[in-house]
Motif scaffolding. Structure first.
Motif, PDB file in Angstrom:
ATOM      1  N   CYS A 101      45.435  33.376  37.557  1.00 47.17           N
ATOM      2  CA  CYS A 101      45.864  34.571  38.284  1.00 47.17           C
ATOM      3  C   CYS A 101      45.254  35.830  37.673  1.00 47.17           C
ATOM      4  O   CYS A 101      44.815  36.734  38.396  1.00 47.17           O
ATOM      5  CB  CYS A 101      47.389  34.655  38.293  1.00 47.17           C
ATOM      6  N   ARG A 102      45.218  35.889  36.352  1.00 45.88           N
ATOM      7  CA  ARG A 102      44.617  37.045  35.696  1.00 45.88           C
ATOM      8  C   ARG A 102      43.142  37.175  36.036  1.00 45.88           C
ATOM      9  O   ARG A 102      42.643  38.283  36.302  1.00 45.88           O
ATOM     10  CB  ARG A 102      44.811  36.934  34.179  1.00 45.88           C
ATOM     11  N   GLN A 103      42.444  36.072  36.019  1.00 41.17           N
ATOM     12  CA  GLN A 103      41.010  36.106  36.337  1.00 41.17           C
ATOM     13  C   GLN A 103      40.772  36.574  37.771  1.00 41.17           C
ATOM     14  O   GLN A 103      39.930  37.435  38.023  1.00 41.17           O
ATOM     15  CB  GLN A 103      40.397  34.728  36.113  1.00 41.17           C
ATOM     16  N   GLU A 104      41.517  35.992  38.711  1.00 43.42           N
ATOM     17  CA  GLU A 104      41.317  36.338  40.117  1.00 43.42           C
ATOM     18  C   GLU A 104      41.656  37.797  40.390  1.00 43.42           C
ATOM     19  O   GLU A 104      40.889  38.508  41.057  1.00 43.42           O
ATOM     20  CB  GLU A 104      42.176  35.430  41.008  1.00 43.42           C
ATOM     21  N   VAL A 105      42.795  38.241  39.886  1.00 48.45           N
ATOM     22  CA  VAL A 105      43.207  39.625  40.125  1.00 48.45           C
ATOM     23  C   VAL A 105      42.229  40.597  39.489  1.00 48.45           C
ATOM     24  O   VAL A 105      41.829  41.600  40.101  1.00 48.45           O
ATOM     25  CB  VAL A 105      44.636  39.874  39.590  1.00 48.45           C
TER      26      VAL A 105
END
Length: 271
Positions: free
Chosen positions: A227-231
């Protein structure tokens, strides 16, 4: 002590509930038990509502609160005999409006959300069909879109599109940014012709992970790192491409829609 609140109307009760919740939100720390009683449009139904409210009073020993949008004075009077605190939403304004308009109110029931304007109603239905058929990239025919929401999966695109369609007749599509899109770091090719209609939604990675975990428990898709990477990549893409964006973590759908309309200069009224 918990207070019981009834939202009562001769129509759907949406107006009573919306206004009532807005007022009650000003009183933090008061526990509330909320109940909506719609379509009270006959004396018999009003008596049944009165008795239900009265039973609540007897069971709790605390006076219930009634937020009322019934137009009929007769029906209002029946419910008022429940002993509840009656908050008549329309009452403070009717006298002034009658004087200003030079017309006496009709008191007819079921008028608040009726299909007064069939063209607007049809526009809402068409916009809803459009939102459903253009959800999550199912269809990418964007020429008829008023606007296009882009963002990572589960950032709030679908409910926002449907809300704008159902309430305002806005044709909104949404495009999910995939790993492939984000790796390129550029606006997806299919979106480039519609740059002026794009609006980005982003979200706190921790909250996103919680939402995804409910949808796909134990998956890589739901991990905090993913989630951190995508956001992070989605936000960098939006900044680089100059796409207006909004973090939806602590913002209601109504607020999201309002901010989007403000950005695009869209002026629409409910119903």
């Amino acid at each position: 002590m918990e207070r019981v609140v009834f939202f009562i109307s001769d129509s759907t009760g949406i107006t009573a509930e919306t206004i009532g919740n807005s007022m009650l939100a000003q009183f933090e720390g008061v526990p509330l038990s909320k109940h909506r009683i719609p379509f009270i449009d006959t004396p018999q139904k009003a008596v049944e509502a009165r008795d239900r409210i009265r039973r609540s009073y007897e069971a709790t020993g605390v006076r219930p609160i009634v937020v009322n949008t019934m137009a009929s004075l007769e029906l209002c009077d029946i419910v008022a005999h429940s002993g509840a605190l009656m908050l008549d939403v329309f009452a403070p304004f009717m006298g002034s409006l009658e004087q200003e308009l030079g017309v006496t109110r009709t008191g007819l029931v079921n008028r608040s959300h009726g299909m007064v304007d069939f063209a607007k109603y049809e526009a809402r239905i068409n916009a809803t069909n459009y939102a459903l058929s253009h959800d999550d990239g199912i269809s990418v025919e964007y020429r008829m879109a008023d606007l296009i929401l882009m963002g990572v999966s589960r950032s709030g695109k679908t409910p926002t599109c449907l809300y704008m369609a159902l309430h305002y007749g806005v044709s909104a599509a949404n495009y999910p940014l995939t790993d492939e899109d984000l790796e390129g770091g550029e606006l997806p090719v299919r979106l480039r012709p519609y740059r002026d209609r794009l609006f980005g939604l982003t979200i706190d990675p921790v909250r996103l992970a919680q939402i995804r975990e409910q949808r796909r428990p134990g998956s890589r898709y739901a991990t905090l790192e993913q989630c951190r990477q995508e956001v992070g990549r989605a936000e960098r893409l939006m900044r680089a491409e100059g796409i207006p964006a909004l973090n939806t973590t602590h913002v209601s759908i109504e607020e999201i829609a309002t901010k989007i309309f403000e950005t695009f200069g869209i002026e629409r009224t409910l119903f």
